[in-house]
Design a protein around this motif. Structure first.
Motif, short mmCIF file in Angstrom:
data_model
loop_
_atom_site.label_atom_id
_atom_site.label_comp_id
_atom_site.label_asym_id
_atom_site.label_seq_id
_atom_site.Cartn_x
_atom_site.Cartn_y
_atom_site.Cartn_z
N ALA A 77 0.82 -1.21 0.00
CA ALA A 77 0.00 0.00 0.00
C ALA A 77 0.85 1.26 0.00
O ALA A 77 0.35 2.36 -0.23
CB ALA A 77 -0.92 0.01 1.21
N SER A 78 2.15 1.13 0.27
CA SER A 78 3.07 2.26 0.23
C SER A 78 3.49 2.55 -1.21
O SER A 78 3.38 1.70 -2.10
CB SER A 78 4.33 1.94 1.05
OG SER A 78 4.02 1.66 2.39
N VAL A 79 4.03 3.75 -1.43
CA VAL A 79 4.62 4.03 -2.74
C VAL A 79 5.85 3.15 -2.91
O VAL A 79 6.53 2.81 -1.93
CB VAL A 79 5.01 5.51 -2.89
CG1 VAL A 79 3.80 6.40 -2.80
CG2 VAL A 79 6.07 5.91 -1.87
N PRO A 80 6.16 2.73 -4.13
CA PRO A 80 7.39 1.96 -4.35
C PRO A 80 8.61 2.88 -4.32
O PRO A 80 8.48 4.11 -4.32
CB PRO A 80 7.17 1.36 -5.74
CG PRO A 80 6.32 2.37 -6.44
CD PRO A 80 5.41 2.95 -5.38
N GLU A 81 9.77 2.27 -4.30
CA GLU A 81 11.02 3.06 -4.28
C GLU A 81 11.11 4.03 -5.44
O GLU A 81 11.63 5.14 -5.29
CB GLU A 81 12.22 2.12 -4.27
CG GLU A 81 12.41 1.37 -2.97
CD GLU A 81 13.64 0.48 -3.00
OE1 GLU A 81 14.66 0.84 -2.38
OE2 GLU A 81 13.56 -0.59 -3.65
N SER A 82 10.58 3.63 -6.61
CA SER A 82 10.69 4.48 -7.79
C SER A 82 9.93 5.79 -7.64
O SER A 82 10.20 6.75 -8.37
CB SER A 82 10.17 3.73 -9.03
OG SER A 82 8.77 3.50 -8.93
N GLN A 83 8.97 5.86 -6.71
CA GLN A 83 8.18 7.08 -6.52
C GLN A 83 8.53 7.82 -5.24
O GLN A 83 7.88 8.80 -4.88
CB GLN A 83 6.68 6.74 -6.52
CG GLN A 83 6.19 6.20 -7.85
CD GLN A 83 4.70 5.89 -7.83
OE1 GLN A 83 3.96 6.38 -6.99
NE2 GLN A 83 4.25 5.07 -8.76
N ASP A 91 17.20 7.69 6.58
CA ASP A 91 16.57 8.45 7.66
C ASP A 91 15.27 9.12 7.24
O ASP A 91 14.51 9.58 8.08
CB ASP A 91 17.54 9.52 8.18
CG ASP A 91 18.77 8.91 8.83
OD1 ASP A 91 18.63 7.88 9.51
OD2 ASP A 91 19.87 9.48 8.65
N ARG A 92 15.03 9.18 5.93
CA ARG A 92 13.85 9.90 5.44
C ARG A 92 12.95 9.04 4.55
O ARG A 92 11.82 9.42 4.28
CB ARG A 92 14.27 11.14 4.65
CG ARG A 92 14.93 12.22 5.50
CD ARG A 92 15.29 13.44 4.66
NE ARG A 92 14.13 13.97 3.95
CZ ARG A 92 13.21 14.76 4.50
NH1 ARG A 92 13.31 15.10 5.77
NH2 ARG A 92 12.21 15.21 3.78
N CYS A 93 13.40 7.91 4.13
CA CYS A 93 12.64 7.12 3.16
C CYS A 93 11.30 6.67 3.73
O CYS A 93 11.16 6.46 4.94
CB CYS A 93 13.45 5.91 2.70
SG CYS A 93 13.85 4.73 4.00
N SER A 94 10.30 6.55 2.87
CA SER A 94 8.98 6.04 3.26
C SER A 94 8.36 5.38 2.04
O SER A 94 7.42 5.88 1.44
CB SER A 94 8.09 7.16 3.78
OG SER A 94 6.86 6.64 4.26
N ASN A 95 8.92 4.25 1.66
CA ASN A 95 8.43 3.48 0.51
C ASN A 95 8.20 2.04 0.94
O ASN A 95 8.43 1.66 2.10
CB ASN A 95 9.41 3.58 -0.66
CG ASN A 95 10.80 3.07 -0.29
OD1 ASN A 95 10.99 1.88 -0.04
ND2 ASN A 95 11.79 3.97 -0.26
N SER A 96 7.74 1.21 0.03
CA SER A 96 7.35 -0.15 0.38
C SER A 96 8.50 -0.94 0.99
O SER A 96 8.34 -1.59 2.03
CB SER A 96 6.80 -0.87 -0.85
OG SER A 96 7.71 -0.80 -1.93
N ALA A 97 9.68 -0.89 0.38
CA ALA A 97 10.81 -1.66 0.90
C ALA A 97 11.29 -1.10 2.24
O ALA A 97 11.56 -1.85 3.18
CB ALA A 97 11.96 -1.65 -0.12
N CYS A 98 11.37 0.21 2.32
CA CYS A 98 11.82 0.87 3.54
C CYS A 98 10.85 0.61 4.69
O CYS A 98 11.24 0.27 5.82
CB CYS A 98 11.93 2.36 3.26
SG CYS A 98 12.89 3.30 4.45
N ASN A 99 9.55 0.72 4.40
CA ASN A 99 8.55 0.47 5.43
C ASN A 99 8.50 -1.00 5.82
O ASN A 99 8.27 -1.34 6.98
CB ASN A 99 7.17 0.92 4.95
CG ASN A 99 7.08 2.43 4.78
OD1 ASN A 99 7.92 3.17 5.28
ND2 ASN A 99 6.06 2.89 4.06
N GLY A 100 8.72 -1.88 4.85
CA GLY A 100 8.76 -3.31 5.16
C GLY A 100 9.88 -3.65 6.13
O GLY A 100 9.69 -4.42 7.08
#
Length: 429
Positions: A77-83, A91-100
């Motif tokens: 449900a998160s944006v993917p890394e590409s977006q 420290d700032r990422c909020s994407n599917s892999a980072c959130n996982g």
């Protein structure tokens, strides 16, 4: 990294969604053909799950096997890394892999033997039919769906307009049927819905304009997906962030528009635990610092006139920590240790001119609807109270009533914690 957001975002790119839908192929089991008998359990959180909520994380881990628990984390449900413009910044990422990775670490810190990100998002839709990912699913004893936008889950794990299961979703469904726990927060709880899953909207606009099928870029437009989500819980509609975002109004309007007679309205940092979902033994327990509202529309009547939309005769039950609810009999059972409240206060219910915590109100307060309901339950000075929407054109009046069958329950002898069967009406003016 930043903590994953549990709010619904309107940031899905139309091109990404279209491509994802085009690249999926149908499988054999349509939604209407899916088995209804599920013998595992669900832990559905209304969003805003705190990192230190040992009660909820502990419940998920316990149901997944305790010290042997292996949790599969799904954050599609998160944006993917590409977006994610901050994908390269841990420290700032909020994407599917980072959130996982974030949630996997949290589950390990709370005592799971293992927790792994399942590599699914709208940039990797093909993984939903990967035998290797299915094998990863089959090695897990529990699953956690993170927040974001529930429409991305549809795009990633279901096959296009036919709404059929990917191999990964079919494997999760089979694990649930054989005793696994499936948990989710915010969008991850919404996606457990059956037919008419909410896909966006605010309370005032929903009351004024009604609901529409589909998914819209306008975050205020009340919308739903007729085919629903994954159908793990079908005994009522599901809404999330309810008190924090004032979503009681949109939940009531959507249920009335789509012919549903019950909504489970989940509040933040609090879980609705569902045992034996989809069976005649289905029962629910609330865990956490806030609560879950059960909106009962069995006796409600809605109509639209020149003045606007009206709803009369709905009932509001608000369940708190360790309260239970039997879905088959519609019977709430307050937690052991709670007793009926005998109100002694004589103060009138405070005025409430923003009952659904409007985003347009600069000084609005969350949990406004619940605050008025509890204030009415706690006073013997009056049996009804009215509150209004912040917006006008029309302005909506919400009337709360301690009608026959109402009761309030307390654990400390003074405050109304659990409310059962308060009557709710909504009228325009």
């Amino acid at each position: 990294m930043r903590a994953p957001s549990g709010t619904t975002r309107r940031t899905v790119l139309a091109v990404s969604i279209a491509l994802a839908l085009l690249t999926t192929a149908p499988t054999a089991h349509a939604l209407s053909e899916r088995p209804q008998q599920q013998h595992g359990s669900l832990v559905l959180i209304g969003g805003g799950l705190k990192d230190d909520n040992k009660q909820v994380y502990g419940e998920i881990i316990k149901r997944a096997g305790g010290p042997a628990a292996r949790i599969g984390v799904i954050t599609a449900a998160s944006v993917p890394e590409s977006q994610d413009p901050d994908a390269g910044d841990p420290d700032r990422c909020s994407n599917s892999a980072c959130n996982g990775a974030y949630y996997a670490d949290l589950f390990k810190r709370h005592g799971a033997a293992d927790a792994q990100w399942i590599p699914l998002d709208i940039d990797h839709v093909a993984n939903a039919d990967s035998d290797a990912v299915v094998a990863q699913i089959n090695s897990m004893s529990g699953f956690f769906f993170g927040g974001g936008d529930q429409y991305r889950y549809l795009t990633t794990l279901l096959h296009g307009d036919r709404h059929t299961d990917s191999k990964v979703l079919a494997a999760i469904r089979a694990k649930l049927a054989h005793g696994a726990v499936v948990a989710g927060s915010s969008a991850g709880a919404q996606i457990a819905s059956g037919a008419d899953m909410v896909s966006g909207g605010e309370s005032y606009e929903g009351l004024r304009d009604g609901s529409a099928p589909g998914y819209y870029e306008d975050p205020a437009r009340l919308a739903h997906i007729p085919e629903g989500g994954f159908g793990f819980l079908r005994s009522g509609l599901i809404d999330t962030h309810t008190g924090a975002y004032g979503r009681e109004g949109r939940a009531l309007r959507l249920a009335a528009d789509t012919g549903h007679d019950r909504v489970y309205a989940l509040e933040e940092n609090t879980a609705l635990v569902v045992d034996d979902p989809g069976t005649h033994r289905e029962h629910l327990t609330v865990l956490g610092p806030n609560g879950v509202a059960v909106l009962d529309l069995r006796g409600a009547r809605a109509h639209t006139s020149a003045a606007g939309w009206t709803l009369r005769g709905a009932r509001y039950t608000y369940l708190t920590d360790h309260d239970r609810y039997d879905a088959r009999t519609w019977a709430p059972r307050p937690a052991r240790g709670k007793r009926p409240l005998n109100p002694t206060g004589t103060d009138p219910v405070p005025a409430n001119t923003d009952v659904f915590h409007s985003a347009a109100h600069p000084d609005g307060t969350p949990y406004s609807f619940r605050t008025t309901a509890r204030a009415l339950a706690s006073t013997r000075a009056q049996n009804t109270a009215s509150a209004t929407t912040f917006e006008s054109g029309p302005r909506f009046d919400v009337t709360f009533s301690k009608a026959g069958g109402f009761s309030a329950w307390t654990g400390d002898g003074a405050t109304a914690q659990t409310l059962i069967g308060m009557r709710i009406s909504i009228t325009p003016r």
